[in-house]
Design a protein around this motif. Structure first.
Motif, mmCIF file in Angstrom:
data_model
loop_
_atom_site.group_PDB
_atom_site.id
_atom_site.type_symbol
_atom_site.label_atom_id
_atom_site.label_comp_id
_atom_site.label_asym_id
_atom_site.label_seq_id
_atom_site.Cartn_x
_atom_site.Cartn_y
_atom_site.Cartn_z
ATOM 1 N N PHE A 177 0.324 -5.301 9.237
ATOM 2 C CA PHE A 177 1.099 -4.320 8.481
ATOM 3 C C PHE A 177 2.496 -4.156 9.064
ATOM 4 O O PHE A 177 2.706 -4.285 10.269
ATOM 5 N N LEU B 285 4.645 7.326 1.977
ATOM 6 C CA LEU B 285 4.870 6.266 2.956
ATOM 7 C C LEU B 285 4.347 4.956 2.368
ATOM 8 O O LEU B 285 3.222 4.915 1.859
ATOM 9 N N PHE C 262 -4.233 0.867 -2.212
ATOM 10 C CA PHE C 262 -3.718 -0.439 -2.608
ATOM 11 C C PHE C 262 -2.874 -0.312 -3.877
ATOM 12 O O PHE C 262 -3.287 0.339 -4.843
ATOM 13 N N GLN D 2 0.736 5.548 1.024
ATOM 14 C CA GLN D 2 -0.027 6.596 1.711
ATOM 15 C C GLN D 2 0.625 7.945 1.429
ATOM 16 O O GLN D 2 1.779 8.166 1.802
ATOM 17 N N TYR E 299 0.842 -1.181 0.000
ATOM 18 C CA TYR E 299 0.000 0.000 0.000
ATOM 19 C C TYR E 299 0.887 1.245 0.000
ATOM 20 O O TYR E 299 2.018 1.217 0.496
ATOM 21 N N GLY F 77 3.490 2.049 12.642
ATOM 22 C CA GLY F 77 2.669 1.515 11.566
ATOM 23 C C GLY F 77 1.190 1.540 11.904
ATOM 24 O O GLY F 77 0.723 2.393 12.668
ATOM 25 N N ASN G 144 -1.526 12.966 4.773
ATOM 26 C CA ASN G 144 -2.894 13.230 5.231
ATOM 27 C C ASN G 144 -3.957 12.517 4.394
ATOM 28 O O ASN G 144 -5.065 13.037 4.217
ATOM 29 N N ARG G 145 -3.624 11.361 3.914
ATOM 30 C CA ARG G 145 -4.553 10.555 3.141
ATOM 31 C C ARG G 145 -4.624 9.148 3.718
ATOM 32 O O ARG G 145 -3.761 8.723 4.498
ATOM 33 N N GLY G 146 -5.646 8.382 3.293
ATOM 34 C CA GLY G 146 -5.725 6.975 3.651
ATOM 35 C C GLY G 146 -4.763 6.153 2.810
ATOM 36 O O GLY G 146 -4.057 6.676 1.954
ATOM 37 N N LEU G 147 -4.732 4.854 3.061
ATOM 38 C CA LEU G 147 -3.852 3.961 2.307
ATOM 39 C C LEU G 147 -4.495 3.591 0.972
ATOM 40 O O LEU G 147 -5.696 3.324 0.910
ATOM 41 N N LEU H 260 -7.876 5.103 11.026
ATOM 42 C CA LEU H 260 -8.201 4.669 9.677
ATOM 43 C C LEU H 260 -9.219 3.548 9.717
ATOM 44 O O LEU H 260 -9.075 2.589 10.485
ATOM 45 N N PHE I 112 3.627 0.787 2.827
ATOM 46 C CA PHE I 112 3.390 -0.274 3.797
ATOM 47 C C PHE I 112 3.290 -1.622 3.103
ATOM 48 O O PHE I 112 2.579 -1.767 2.107
ATOM 49 N N GLY J 118 -10.535 4.262 4.116
ATOM 50 C CA GLY J 118 -11.046 5.613 4.108
ATOM 51 C C GLY J 118 -9.914 6.624 4.209
ATOM 52 O O GLY J 118 -8.750 6.245 4.359
ATOM 53 N N PRO J 119 -10.235 7.928 4.176
ATOM 54 C CA PRO J 119 -9.198 8.972 4.171
ATOM 55 C C PRO J 119 -8.565 9.220 5.529
ATOM 56 O O PRO J 119 -7.532 9.879 5.615
ATOM 57 N N LYS K 109 5.833 -1.485 9.639
ATOM 58 C CA LYS K 109 5.862 -0.159 10.245
ATOM 59 C C LYS K 109 5.899 0.960 9.215
ATOM 60 O O LYS K 109 5.734 2.131 9.558
#
Lengths: 115, 113
Positions: free
Chosen positions: A105, A88, A46, A38, A36, B42, A41-44, B90, A90, B105-106, A107
Motif C-alpha cells: 500500500f 483517506l 475497495f 477509508q 481503496y 500507511g 474510524n472504519r476499515g478500507l 486491520l 490508498f 474488517g472495521p 501512504k
C-alpha cells in the motif's frame, strides 16, 4: 521491489470540481493495481482495480482510474467531487505473482472536499 | 457480500499485558492478513496466512505472533504489549485466486498505556 507512491499528503478540492488522487507504481512485469477508500474510524473499502484490458477502469461511487503504462501511473479520478468524498484514499499493488495475493500500500492521501 | 469482523473496535491495555486480536471471515478465503495503520506510514503488513496453520512474516513482525487454527479465524497476539504498539490494527482476507482484492474488517484501535 513492487511498490506504489502517493506523492501528495492531502488534496483539497471544492465541491463540484474534478478530483484527482495521484499514484505511481514500480513493478516488474504487469501490475495489478487497486484503489481503496477509508472513512474515519472504519476499515478500507475497495473502490476499483486494474488487472488487464481497458486502461480506464470504472468503480464504486462514481470513481474511475486511468492506467498509464508509459508514465507508470494509476491516478484516481472523479468528475464532480462531493463533500461525502472526504476520506483517506490508498493505492495498492499486488506484490506476489501467485497464491497469497499480498498487496503493498501507499501512504495514503487525505482528500478534503470543501463545500 | 464478504464480511470480515474483528472482535473489538476499541481496546485499552497496559504495558506488559498479553493481547489477543481476533478476526473472522465468512467467505471461505484461503488468505488472511494483519496490518497496522499509523498516520503518515500507511498500512504495514505484520503477518499473513495462506492456509490453516500456515503463516509468513510480513514487513514488521517483531513483537507479534499469529495463530490460525481454523480457516475462518486469524488471531494476532501481542506477547507483551508496549506503548509503541498503540495503533489501528486491520484484518483482511482474500481467496487464493481471483478476485485479487483484499476485503477488510472495521479495524481495532488499540491503546497501550
Amino acid at each position: 521491489a513492487q511498490s506504489v507512491a502517493q506523492p501528495e499528503d492531502q488534496v483539497n478540492v471544492a465541491e463540484g470540481n474534478p478530483l484527482t488522487v495521484k499514484c505511481t507504481y514500480s513493478v516488474s512485469g504487469n501490475p495489478y493495481l487497486f484503489w481503496y477508500v477509508q472513512y474515519p474510524n472504519r476499515g478500507l473499502q475497495f473502490l476499483l482495480k486494474y488487472i488487464t484490458g481497458d486502461n480506464l477502469v470504472k468503480g464504486s461511487y462514481g470513481f474511475e482510474a486511468e492506467f498509464n503504462k508509459s508514465q507508470t501511473s494509476f491516478h484516481l479520478k472523479k468528475p464532480s467531487a462531493l463533500v461525502s468524498d472526504s476520506a483517506l484514499y490508498f493505492c495498492a499493488v499486488r506484490v506476489t505473482p501467485y497464491g497469497n495475493n499480498r498487496l503493498a500500500f501507499g501512504k495514503g492521501n487525505q482528500v478534503v472536499v470543501i463545500p | 457480500d464478504v464480511k470480515v469482523t474483528q472482535s473489538s473496535r476499541y481496546l485499552v491495555k497496559r504495558t506488559g499485558e498479553k493481547v489477543f486480536l481476533e478476526c473472522v471471515q465468512d467467505m471461505d478465503h484461503e488468505n488472511m492478513f494483519w496490518y497496522r495503520q499509523d498516520p503518515g506510514l500507511g498500512l504495514r503488513l505484520i503477518y499473513f496466512s495462506y492456509d490453516v496453520k500456515m503463516k509468513e512474516k510480513g514487513d514488521i513482525p517483531e513483537g507479534y505472533s499469529v495463530s490460525r487454527e481454523k480457516k475462518e479465524r486469524f488471531s494476532l497476539i501481542l506477547e507483551s504489549a508496549s506503548t509503541n504498539q498503540t495503533s489501528m490494527y486491520l484484518c483482511a482476507s482474500n481467496p487464493g485466486g481471483p478476485p485479487y482484492e483484499q476485503y477488510f474488517g472495521p479495524g481495532t484501535r488499540l491503546t497501550v498505556t
